[in-house]
Design an enzyme around this catalytic site. Sequence first.
Site, PDB file in Angstrom:
ATOM      1  N   ARG A   1     -17.852  14.480   8.030  1.00 39.22           N
ATOM      2  CA  ARG A   1     -16.467  15.009   7.668  1.00 39.22           C
ATOM      3  C   ARG A   1     -16.814  16.391   7.223  1.00 39.22           C
ATOM      4  O   ARG A   1     -17.833  15.461   6.147  1.00 39.22           O
ATOM      5  CB  ARG A   1     -15.398  14.068   7.179  1.00 39.22           C
ATOM      6  CG  ARG A   1     -14.116  15.342   6.465  1.00 39.22           C
ATOM      7  CD  ARG A   1     -14.264  15.312   5.232  1.00 39.22           C
ATOM      8  NE  ARG A   1     -13.227  16.456   4.370  1.00 39.22           N
ATOM      9  CZ  ARG A   1     -12.966  16.303   3.390  1.00 39.22           C
ATOM     10  NH1 ARG A   1     -14.272  16.177   2.343  1.00 39.22           N
ATOM     11  NH2 ARG A   1     -11.791  16.887   3.211  1.00 39.22           N
ATOM     12  N   VAL A   2     -16.592  17.537   6.646  1.00 37.19           N
ATOM     13  CA  VAL A   2     -16.756  18.246   6.110  1.00 37.19           C
ATOM     14  C   VAL A   2     -15.384  19.424   5.461  1.00 37.19           C
ATOM     15  O   VAL A   2     -14.744  19.387   6.209  1.00 37.19           O
ATOM     16  CB  VAL A   2     -17.886  19.373   6.845  1.00 37.19           C
ATOM     17  CG1 VAL A   2     -18.212  21.049   6.013  1.00 37.19           C
ATOM     18  CG2 VAL A   2     -19.322  18.464   7.633  1.00 37.19           C
ATOM     19  N   GLY A   3     -15.622  19.209   4.144  1.00 33.93           N
ATOM     20  CA  GLY A   3     -14.818  19.787   3.196  1.00 33.93           C
ATOM     21  C   GLY A   3     -14.752  21.127   3.472  1.00 33.93           C
ATOM     22  O   GLY A   3     -16.071  21.516   3.799  1.00 33.93           O
TER      23      GLY A   3
ATOM     24  N   THR B   1     -11.494  22.777  -6.378  1.00 34.66           N
ATOM     25  CA  THR B   1     -11.178  21.099  -6.228  1.00 34.66           C
ATOM     26  C   THR B   1     -10.416  20.660  -5.750  1.00 34.66           C
ATOM     27  O   THR B   1      -9.078  22.004  -6.242  1.00 34.66           O
ATOM     28  CB  THR B   1     -11.668  20.475  -7.661  1.00 34.66           C
ATOM     29  OG1 THR B   1     -12.249  18.994  -7.880  1.00 34.66           O
ATOM     30  CG2 THR B   1     -10.869  20.846  -8.987  1.00 34.66           C
ATOM     31  N   GLY B   2     -10.053  19.756  -4.931  1.00 35.00           N
ATOM     32  CA  GLY B   2      -8.608  18.916  -5.108  1.00 35.00           C
ATOM     33  C   GLY B   2      -8.577  18.160  -3.548  1.00 35.00           C
ATOM     34  O   GLY B   2     -10.168  18.426  -2.698  1.00 35.00           O
ATOM     35  N   HIS B   3      -8.034  19.151  -2.558  1.00 31.47           N
ATOM     36  CA  HIS B   3      -7.363  18.368  -1.216  1.00 31.47           C
ATOM     37  C   HIS B   3      -8.302  19.782  -0.313  1.00 31.47           C
ATOM     38  O   HIS B   3      -7.821  20.992  -0.008  1.00 31.47           O
ATOM     39  CB  HIS B   3      -5.977  17.894  -0.790  1.00 31.47           C
ATOM     40  CG  HIS B   3      -5.785  18.005  -0.179  1.00 31.47           C
ATOM     41  ND1 HIS B   3      -5.351  18.720   1.677  1.00 31.47           N
ATOM     42  CD2 HIS B   3      -6.188  16.219   0.971  1.00 31.47           C
ATOM     43  CE1 HIS B   3      -5.471  17.721   2.249  1.00 31.47           C
ATOM     44  NE2 HIS B   3      -5.831  16.331   2.094  1.00 31.47           N
ATOM     45  N   GLY B   4     -10.059  19.010  -0.089  1.00 32.78           N
ATOM     46  CA  GLY B   4     -10.591  20.172   0.626  1.00 32.78           C
ATOM     47  C   GLY B   4      -9.319  20.725   1.673  1.00 32.78           C
ATOM     48  O   GLY B   4      -9.791  21.859   2.099  1.00 32.78           O
TER      49      GLY B   4
ATOM     50  N   THR C   1     -14.942  16.323  -7.626  1.00 33.94           N
ATOM     51  CA  THR C   1     -16.036  17.628  -7.249  1.00 33.94           C
ATOM     52  C   THR C   1     -16.240  17.914  -8.639  1.00 33.94           C
ATOM     53  O   THR C   1     -15.476  17.971  -9.689  1.00 33.94           O
ATOM     54  CB  THR C   1     -15.370  18.728  -5.747  1.00 33.94           C
ATOM     55  OG1 THR C   1     -15.160  17.746  -4.314  1.00 33.94           O
ATOM     56  CG2 THR C   1     -15.636  19.341  -5.706  1.00 33.94           C
TER      57      THR C   1
END
Length: 316
Positions: A194-196, A217-220, A166
């Site tokens: 899917r929307v993060g 940034t990272g695990h949404g 990202t």
Amino acid sequence: MKPVIVVHGGAGRIFKEREEGSRAGVVRAALRGYSVLKQGGSAVDAVEEAVRSMEDDPHFNAGCGSVLNEKGEVEMDAIIMDGKNLDSGAVSAVKCIANPIKLARLVMEKTKHMLLTDHGAHLFAQAMGIPEIPGEKLITERSRERWKKNLEPDSNPEEFQKDLGTVGAVAIDSEGNVACATSTGGLSNKLIGRVGDTACIGSGGYADNHSGATSTTGHGESIMKVVLARLILYHMEQGMSPEVAADTALDYMKTRVGGLGGVIVVNKAGEWAARFSTKQMSWATVKDDNLHYGIYAGEKHVKSVDEALASEREGF
């Protein structure tokens, strides 16, 4: 106010063969954004320019180079926010455009809304004259290979999520206005639609002149649970420095929901931080005509902007 820009190219694990390209990509983006600021451009202009540069770079999971969903298609999310008046624009699940960040800015400036998704975003892009490009143009060999691997019965998609990318930028301009921008292709082999965190205000980014700006940034899903971007600004409002606020929020996300990630931050005084709880995060910043950049924890290279521009011309 002396202008500052900070960019990230995603937190996670960056495979050896991609390190150099990731470093070069964030440096190029930071230099482009800083050039806008030096010429008197706004923080919003600068973050859009920096993110657009990374969307066009296949090393990152945004624009060209985005990962593929379960059907093998690119669906992208992006957000931009102006700290002066808290205006924001975002798009989610968009396809067939090169620069989602540009569309997000148009949502902010040309509509009364803050987030357009999928088909609606597509119609708006057409109305705004954004050129449509074939979806295949955004797909790299690397993304296709990863998608195929994740379809295998014994695959572990989680393993591949670690090497993401990202992209994001935060800036403060000479007027003291802050802005943030974030753009992503999301998670590999994600469900359609899917929307993060990226498109969600307060999670993927937040900007407020009263405190500062941040891009995450990272695990949404973890970032959304703790509303990470807004949490960092809250900590700064309580008097924490950008670095301490970032570390405190990342620690909380890790202990509370087991999520890892990275953030870039600038406060209203122009102090900045690039922090992450993952193994790596590519980042770069320019302040006082000096470029700082790195990928590993504790790694920080410093060059003058003139020196960096000269090596950029020679191919980094």
